[in-house]
Design a protein around this motif. Structure first.
Motif, PDB file in Angstrom:
ATOM      1  N   GLU A 165       6.247   1.073  -4.013  1.00  0.00           N
ATOM      2  CA  GLU A 165       7.376   0.198  -3.684  1.00  0.00           C
ATOM      3  C   GLU A 165       7.104  -0.639  -2.440  1.00  0.00           C
ATOM      4  O   GLU A 165       7.492  -1.812  -2.372  1.00  0.00           O
ATOM      5  CB  GLU A 165       8.632   1.049  -3.480  1.00  0.00           C
ATOM      6  N   GLU A 168       2.816  -3.984  -1.860  1.00  0.00           N
ATOM      7  CA  GLU A 168       2.876  -4.836  -3.052  1.00  0.00           C
ATOM      8  C   GLU A 168       1.563  -4.806  -3.836  1.00  0.00           C
ATOM      9  O   GLU A 168       1.561  -4.744  -5.072  1.00  0.00           O
ATOM     10  CB  GLU A 168       3.208  -6.271  -2.650  1.00  0.00           C
ATOM     11  N   ARG A 172       1.341  -3.380  -7.663  1.00  0.00           N
ATOM     12  CA  ARG A 172       0.919  -4.256  -8.759  1.00  0.00           C
ATOM     13  C   ARG A 172      -0.314  -3.723  -9.465  1.00  0.00           C
ATOM     14  O   ARG A 172      -0.528  -3.981 -10.651  1.00  0.00           O
ATOM     15  CB  ARG A 172       0.621  -5.660  -8.229  1.00  0.00           C
ATOM     16  N   GLY A 250      10.814  -3.982  -7.847  1.00  0.00           N
ATOM     17  CA  GLY A 250       9.549  -4.489  -8.360  1.00  0.00           C
ATOM     18  C   GLY A 250       8.556  -3.397  -8.727  1.00  0.00           C
ATOM     19  O   GLY A 250       7.342  -3.618  -8.725  1.00  0.00           O
ATOM     20  N   LYS A 251       9.065  -2.216  -9.074  1.00  0.00           N
ATOM     21  CA  LYS A 251       8.187  -1.092  -9.403  1.00  0.00           C
ATOM     22  C   LYS A 251       7.592  -1.240 -10.799  1.00  0.00           C
ATOM     23  O   LYS A 251       8.239  -1.743 -11.714  1.00  0.00           O
ATOM     24  CB  LYS A 251       8.966   0.232  -9.344  1.00  0.00           C
ATOM     25  N   GLN A 252       6.362  -0.728 -10.931  1.00  0.00           N
ATOM     26  CA  GLN A 252       5.766  -0.611 -12.247  1.00  0.00           C
ATOM     27  C   GLN A 252       6.304   0.660 -12.897  1.00  0.00           C
ATOM     28  O   GLN A 252       6.256   1.742 -12.309  1.00  0.00           O
ATOM     29  CB  GLN A 252       4.237  -0.526 -12.156  1.00  0.00           C
ATOM     30  N   THR A 256       8.071  -1.592 -17.810  1.00  0.00           N
ATOM     31  CA  THR A 256       7.429  -2.850 -17.402  1.00  0.00           C
ATOM     32  C   THR A 256       6.000  -2.947 -17.936  1.00  0.00           C
ATOM     33  O   THR A 256       5.523  -4.043 -18.232  1.00  0.00           O
ATOM     34  CB  THR A 256       7.398  -2.986 -15.864  1.00  0.00           C
TER      35      THR A 256
END
Length: 300
Positions: A165, A168, A172, A250-252, A256
């Motif tokens: 988290e 970045e 990603r 924006g977590k994987q 996602t």
């Protein structure tokens, strides 16, 4: 499935009573701490992990007094993790199981201490002769729960989640294998202990313990995939917690990385694998088979 719901409700009530007995709120100077510990544990929930302890213990004819004690210890560890996860320094959540989180109901310092108290109380409970008359069994329960909850288990998984988290580039770069490993640590290890605790209590043969370990592995991953699906599709009122937080951060996640349909298909495959691992137990494991299907179909 109605039989499962009834049995889970009965076991949840029994675990609740055991937790009330093990977490008494007395008129002592540190009463506020015990109130916060009790508040965090006695707040409903599915009690899935305690149920897995008692259901697997039943396979080996373990006394309910012992399995309920171990089940309560597992719920204390799970509840401690939620208290700390909800803190502003971690996930910063205001709602848990439809009620204010511990740090909102009390304060942050008390919530930290409540989590510490629940974690240590769990090991005190496991080390007591009430968990099992054989000290070697009690020692194994303590060691295995420590592994499941510690830096190579749940806490380690939480660290990876925080990195994903807050960094970045790290987040990603996480692929399906990395996300799977994170959740095997963060969620799967405590579920695995819950399934194996009954076998430890019953001094089960190695091949039967291995079957339950494999069942728990697939069940834990399916549970997390469904969690990811609910974070996208779930209803906040029904879930009793905030939804959409993973996407906002924006977590994987499995969703996602795989998409909704593939993630759902993967969860279905894992549940079928989990059920297949129970073959050595024949019809005696039907409740555990039902649990696997319950995890897949759950809406909260």
């Amino acid at each position: 499935m109605s039989r499962l719901r009834d049995t889970m409700a009965e076991r949840a009530t029994a675990v609740e009573e055991e937790l009330q007995r093990l977490l008494p709120v007395e008129d002592i100077p540190e009463r506020r701490l015990w109130e916060a510990m009790s508040y965090s544990c006695l707040n409903g929930g599915k009690r899935l992990r305690p149920f897995l302890v008692t259901a697997t213990a039943d396979l080996f004819n373990v006394a309910s007094s012992a399995s309920l004690r171990v089940a309560a210890a597992v719920e204390m560890v799970h509840s401690y993790s939620l208290v700390h996860d909800d803190l502003p320094a971690m996930d910063d959540d205001d709602l848990r199981r439809g009620r204010p989180t511990c740090h909102k109901q009390f304060d942050e310092a008390t919530a930290i201490l409540a989590g510490d108290g629940l974690l240590t109380r769990a090991f005190e409970v496991l080390g007591d002769p009430g968990a099992h008359p054989d000290p070697a069994v009690r020692a194994e329960l303590v060691v295995e729960l420590a592994k499941a909850a510690g830096a190579r288990g749940m806490v380690g998984g939480q660290m990876v989640d925080l990195l994903a988290e807050r960094d970045e580039g790290f987040g990603r770069g996480m692929d399906v294998a990395a996300v799977t490993r994170m959740h095997q640590l963060k969620t799967g290890r405590l579920i695995m202990f819950s399934c194996c605790a009954g076998a430890i209590l019953g001094k089960a043969a190695p091949q039967l313990r291995q079957a339950l370990t494999k069942y728990a592995h697939d069940l834990g991953l399916a549970f997390q995939i469904v969690d990811d699906l609910l974070d996208v599709e779930g209803d906040q009122a029904e879930l009793g917690k905030t939804v959409g937080k993973d996407a906002a951060a924006g977590k994987q996640t499995f969703v996602t990385l795989l998409g909704l349909d593939r993630a759902r298909t993967h969860a279905e495959m894992l549940v079928e694998q989990a059920v297949a691992h129970l073959k050595p137990f024949d019809a005696e494991a039907d409740l555990l088979r039902d649990v696997a299907h319950f995890v897949l179909a759950r809406r909260a």
